[in-house]
Scaffold this motif. Structure first.
Motif, PDB file in Angstrom:
ATOM      1  N   LYS A 172       0.785  -1.263  -0.119  1.00 41.68           N
ATOM      2  CA  LYS A 172      -0.010  -0.020  -0.023  1.00 41.68           C
ATOM      3  C   LYS A 172       0.714   1.394  -0.115  1.00 41.68           C
ATOM      4  O   LYS A 172       0.470   2.150  -0.439  1.00 41.68           O
ATOM      5  CB  LYS A 172      -1.131   0.040   1.039  1.00 41.68           C
ATOM      6  N   LYS A 192      -6.491   1.008  -1.689  1.00 42.46           N
ATOM      7  CA  LYS A 192      -6.806   1.032  -0.245  1.00 42.46           C
ATOM      8  C   LYS A 192      -6.771  -0.106   0.420  1.00 42.46           C
ATOM      9  O   LYS A 192      -6.887  -1.287  -0.198  1.00 42.46           O
ATOM     10  CB  LYS A 192      -8.297   1.686  -0.182  1.00 42.46           C
ATOM     11  N   TYR A 194      -7.595  -1.597   4.658  1.00 48.67           N
ATOM     12  CA  TYR A 194      -7.910  -1.450   6.099  1.00 48.67           C
ATOM     13  C   TYR A 194      -8.499  -2.623   6.692  1.00 48.67           C
ATOM     14  O   TYR A 194      -9.087  -3.601   6.001  1.00 48.67           O
ATOM     15  CB  TYR A 194      -8.884  -0.262   6.240  1.00 48.67           C
TER      16      TYR A 194
END
Length: 328
Positions: A172, A192, A194
């Motif tokens: 990332k 992205k 998470y």
């Protein structure tokens, strides 16, 4: 269009028609007629949707996806396989690169910013691409650590989860500018990433523009069984990807191969010895999984003989046909 969506569009007698007679010919004709009718109705349905897109109305979404390859292979852009981007580097602290040009084959350009990447990082990226290929790029993809580790053939342990977390973080936190053939991409390898606070699973988003690196003849399907058999042998894994991306490999100097692989071995003799061992490991793993591979070192040149994939055979045939036509 799903089968259920056709109810109310396809006349009931067509959907419920039974074959007449004892033979299978009538049945085959009935099925053929149904298939043709469904195709015709689907076409009309698409045309109607296109006609009804009024000003101000929401347009149909363009879905961008990766090619859909089977489970026993992994799709990888050729630029990743023909360069030192995912290098065969030693374990330990990694150097940070800032806008540096990566060693590549001629015809490729890669400029990279971030912590150096290795074959373990490529394993993780391949697994993410393999998962995301089933849906649209740019859309959040939820996947558990367990599922990713299983895809990579690893056990679900605390240590492996921590390594996975580190790899995803590294993938990332980078920027890459790559140009292969007429296609180019500027962005991150992961858009992205998470953790879902409820499931603690990963939520991954990949940039839709990544699809440009998967244009026809710009990516390779890697035999996952062979790659897995080479786990822990980074140079052998790099060689496997490099040679898989070539339909008919040409002889290359040992020093050139080591440089392309991102080898950090400063001793020429040690580097050559490591290269031989890696080629031996690749030969054994390929043979064990029905992928003939052999090599011969003549002087300083490495000659490789391998069985091309079906797509590579078609590419070679097309290339040969083009050469023949030019000489007519």
């Amino acid at each position: 269009m799903a089968f259920d969506d056709l109810r109310g569009i396809v006349p009931a007698p067509v959907l419920g028609r039974r074959p007449t007679g004892a033979g299978g010919e009538s049945e085959r004709h009935s099925v053929d007629a149904l298939v043709a009718r469904v195709a015709e109705l689907q076409k009309k349905h698409r045309e109607r949707l296109a006609r009804e897109k009024l000003p101000g109305a929401p347009l149909l979404r363009d879905v961008v996806q990766l090619p859909h390859w089977p489970d026993f292979v992994r799709g990888v852009p050729n630029g990743f396989l023909r360069s030192a981007l995912f290098g065969a580097i030693a374990k330990g602290r990694r150097r940070h690169m800032s806008g540096e040009r990566v060693t590549t084959l001629d015809g490729l350009t890669i400029i990279y910013t971030g912590e150096r990447l290795d074959q373990g990082d490529l394993d993780v990226l391949e697994s993410l691409l393999h998962t995301v290929r089933l849906q649209a790029l740019g859309v959040a993809c939820s996947v558990t650590s367990y599922a990713l580790l299983k895809l990579m053939g690893k056990t679900d342990t605390g240590k492996n989860r921590r390594v996975l977390h580190t790899c995803i973080t590294r993938l990332k936190a980078n920027a890459i500018e790559i140009k292969q053939d007429k296609w180019s991409y500027i962005g991150g390898l992961i858009d992205k990433a998470y953790k879902d606070s409820d499931t603690l699973g990963w939520v991954i988003v990949l940039n839709p523009e990544l699809h440009t690196l998967f244009a026809a003849d710009q990516f390779t399907l890697i035999d996952w069984n062979v790659r897995r058999a080479l786990t822990g042998k980074s140079l052998a894994q790099w060689l496997h990807g490099f040679y898989a991306s070539h339909a008919k490999p040409y002889p290359m100097r040992m020093e050139t191969l080591l440089t392309l692989a991102g080898s950090e071995d400063e001793s020429p003799s040690s580097g050559r010895q490591t290269l031989r061992k890696a080629l031996d490991a690749l030969t054994a793993a390929s043979e064990a999984h029905g992928q003939p591979f052999s090599y011969d070192i003549r002087g300083d040149l490495v000659h490789v003989d391998k069985k091309p994939s079906d797509s590579q055979r078609r590419h070679l045939a097309k290339k040969a046909d083009g050469l023949r036509k030019r000489h007519l």
